[in-house]
Design an enzyme around this catalytic site. Structure first.
Site, short mmCIF file in Angstrom:
data_model
loop_
_atom_site.label_atom_id
_atom_site.label_comp_id
_atom_site.label_asym_id
_atom_site.label_seq_id
_atom_site.Cartn_x
_atom_site.Cartn_y
_atom_site.Cartn_z
N LYS A 1 8.30 27.87 63.29
CA LYS A 1 9.12 28.29 62.14
C LYS A 1 10.46 27.57 62.13
O LYS A 1 10.95 27.09 63.17
CB LYS A 1 9.36 29.81 62.14
N PRO B 1 7.95 21.99 69.60
CA PRO B 1 8.95 21.74 70.66
C PRO B 1 9.28 23.04 71.41
O PRO B 1 9.33 24.12 70.81
CB PRO B 1 10.16 21.22 69.89
N ALA C 1 11.52 25.67 73.70
CA ALA C 1 12.92 26.14 73.79
C ALA C 1 13.79 25.38 72.80
O ALA C 1 14.80 24.76 73.15
CB ALA C 1 13.44 25.97 75.22
N ALA C 2 13.38 25.43 71.55
CA ALA C 2 13.96 24.53 70.55
C ALA C 2 14.42 25.22 69.28
O ALA C 2 14.85 24.57 68.33
CB ALA C 2 12.92 23.47 70.19
N GLY C 3 14.29 26.57 69.22
CA GLY C 3 14.68 27.28 67.99
C GLY C 3 13.57 27.36 66.98
O GLY C 3 13.80 27.69 65.82
N MET C 4 12.33 27.06 67.42
CA MET C 4 11.19 27.11 66.50
C MET C 4 10.18 28.20 66.84
O MET C 4 9.08 28.22 66.28
CB MET C 4 10.49 25.75 66.45
N ALA C 5 10.54 29.08 67.76
CA ALA C 5 9.72 30.25 68.11
C ALA C 5 8.32 29.87 68.62
O ALA C 5 7.34 30.57 68.35
CB ALA C 5 9.60 31.22 66.93
N GLY C 6 8.25 28.77 69.37
CA GLY C 6 6.96 28.31 69.88
C GLY C 6 6.26 29.33 70.78
O GLY C 6 5.05 29.54 70.67
N SER D 1 6.68 32.58 70.76
CA SER D 1 6.26 33.71 69.92
C SER D 1 5.03 33.35 69.10
O SER D 1 4.16 34.20 68.85
CB SER D 1 7.40 34.10 68.97
N ASP E 1 10.59 37.78 67.47
CA ASP E 1 10.01 36.88 66.45
C ASP E 1 8.49 37.02 66.33
O ASP E 1 7.88 36.39 65.46
CB ASP E 1 10.32 35.41 66.79
P1 ATP Z 1 13.12 31.11 69.60
O1 ATP Z 1 13.17 30.28 68.36
O2 ATP Z 1 12.34 32.40 69.46
O3 ATP Z 1 14.45 31.27 70.30
P2 ATP Z 1 12.45 28.93 71.20
O4 ATP Z 1 11.79 27.89 70.34
O5 ATP Z 1 13.91 28.76 71.42
O6 ATP Z 1 12.17 30.34 70.60
P3 ATP Z 1 10.28 28.94 73.05
O7 ATP Z 1 9.65 27.60 72.81
O8 ATP Z 1 9.60 30.11 72.48
O9 ATP Z 1 11.81 28.95 72.60
O10 ATP Z 1 10.43 29.07 74.64
C1 ATP Z 1 11.46 29.77 75.26
C2 ATP Z 1 11.08 29.97 76.73
O11 ATP Z 1 9.99 30.88 76.78
C3 ATP Z 1 10.61 28.70 77.42
O12 ATP Z 1 11.64 28.10 78.15
C4 ATP Z 1 9.47 29.15 78.32
O13 ATP Z 1 9.84 29.20 79.66
C5 ATP Z 1 9.13 30.58 77.87
N1 ATP Z 1 7.72 30.70 77.42
C6 ATP Z 1 6.85 31.65 77.80
N2 ATP Z 1 5.65 31.48 77.20
C7 ATP Z 1 5.76 30.39 76.43
C8 ATP Z 1 4.85 29.71 75.58
N3 ATP Z 1 3.57 30.11 75.41
N4 ATP Z 1 5.31 28.63 74.92
C9 ATP Z 1 6.60 28.22 75.07
N5 ATP Z 1 7.48 28.81 75.87
C10 ATP Z 1 7.09 29.89 76.56
#
Ligand code: ATP
Length: 287
Positions: A11, A94, A96-101, A103, A136
């Site tokens: 997202k 990506p 830990a990038a702000g794209m809720a991967g 979730s 999310d």
């Molecule tokens: P948000 O936008 O919700 O802040 P995000 O894009 O910043 O999410 P994610 O990619 O969801 O961050 O990953 C955050 C942390 O969650 C990662 O550093 C990782 O250690 C942990 N994590 C646990 N399960 C997963 C997974 N299936 N995919 C990605 N990261 C995961």
């Protein structure tokens, strides 16, 4: 059926506003969220017992801290599933990038386990379980164009965003979500999203107005610390983006284009930039 594959879409935030702080310390948010056509694929396969996780990257955990593992465990424990599952994640969003991967993988796993074991849960019932695993997750179950309030779990369906060319750029830096939300309380953001104007732009199907109303208060914390976010925004704007903005707490930046050629030029320019980890040229995703 012995195995099932589900897509978990990434997202972006068309808007992100912090509107309050709850007594439990959580931030009260008001966001317009949009899925993009960049997804992870989660394959869940029946096994005799236990839950195992693997992926095509060494950058996410393969143990019980993986959100996909937690998703499977929650449903299998609640419904007393006697068998096990093997979860395989093909990661493209990506990390830990702000794209809720994470979730997105969690949501895809909830849907896969629900179907694989005929649990019969509705999307809303999956959201009720998912919110306990991440704010999310309900949005990632529902997907599309939605306003997300509360901690992100109070969802209102909005008219689908008009289609456009989207360039996503993730620089090779890590941004701590906890740090960004901690710092936002200490400042008064100069730019606040006009969420009603964004909703009106969506109702009118006006991509130019959508692009001119994108706004994320968290930029004012992330950009002073990570100047590259601002550099990426400038490149996208110079290359003709209708609008460019950081997603979530960053560091991914997206640009909205109504012209394919301009979007391609922007993606090529960003790919050639030092310190860039991933660049994607995609579009919005609505079911
Ligand atoms: P948000 O936008 O919700 O802040 P995000 O894009 O910043 O999410 P994610 O990619 O969801 O961050 O990953 C955050 C942390 O969650 C990662 O550093 C990782 O250690 C942990 N994590 C646990 N399960 C997963 C997974 N299936 N995919 C990605 N990261 C995961």
């Amino acid at each position: 059926m012995n195995q099932i594959t589900k897509k978990g879409y990434g997202k972006i935030n068309l808007t992100l506003d912090v509107v309050g702080l709850m007594p439990n310390g959580y931030h009260e948010l008001d966001m317009v969220m949009q899925t993009v056509d960049l997804y992870d694929e989660v394959t869940v396969k029946k096994t005799d017992s236990g839950i195992s996780v693997s992926s095509n990257t060494g950058k996410i955990p393969n143990d019980e801290s993986n959100l996909a593992y937690k998703a499977a465990k929650v449903l299998m424990d609640e419904f007393g599933v006697g068998e096990g599952v093997d979860i395989s994640i093909q990661k493209r969003i990506p990390i830990a990038a702000g794209m809720a991967g994470g979730s997105a993988d969690c949501a895809a796993t909830l849907k896969a386990v629900n179907e694989l074991f005929d649990l019969g849960l509705s999307d809303q019932e999956l959201c009720d379980r998912g919110v306990k695993l991440g704010a999310d997750v309900p949005y990632c179950i529902m997907e599309g164009t939605r306003r997300a309030q509360g901690i992100g779990e109070v969802l209102t369906k909005l008219p689908a965003v008009p289609q456009a060319h989207i360039v996503l750029a993730k620089p090779d830096i890590s941004v701590s979500t906890a740090f960004v939300y901690g710092e936002i309380d200490k400042i008064t953001p100069c730019n606040k999203p006009d969420t009603e104007a964004m909703i009106e732009a969506l109702e009118n199907g006006d991509i130019k107005k959508v692009a001119s109303n994108i706004c994320n208060v968290l930029e004012e914390v992330t950009i002073p610390k990570h100047g590259i976010v601002s550099v990426i925004k400038d490149v996208l704007t110079e290359k003709g983006a209708l609008g460019a903005m950081m997603s979530g707490s960053g560091p991914t930046v997206f640009g909205i284009f109504d012209d394919r050629k301009k979007a391609e030029d922007a993606a090529n320019a960003l790919e050639a930039m030092e310190g860039m980890e991933q660049v994607h040229l995609t579009g919005f995703y609505n079911k």
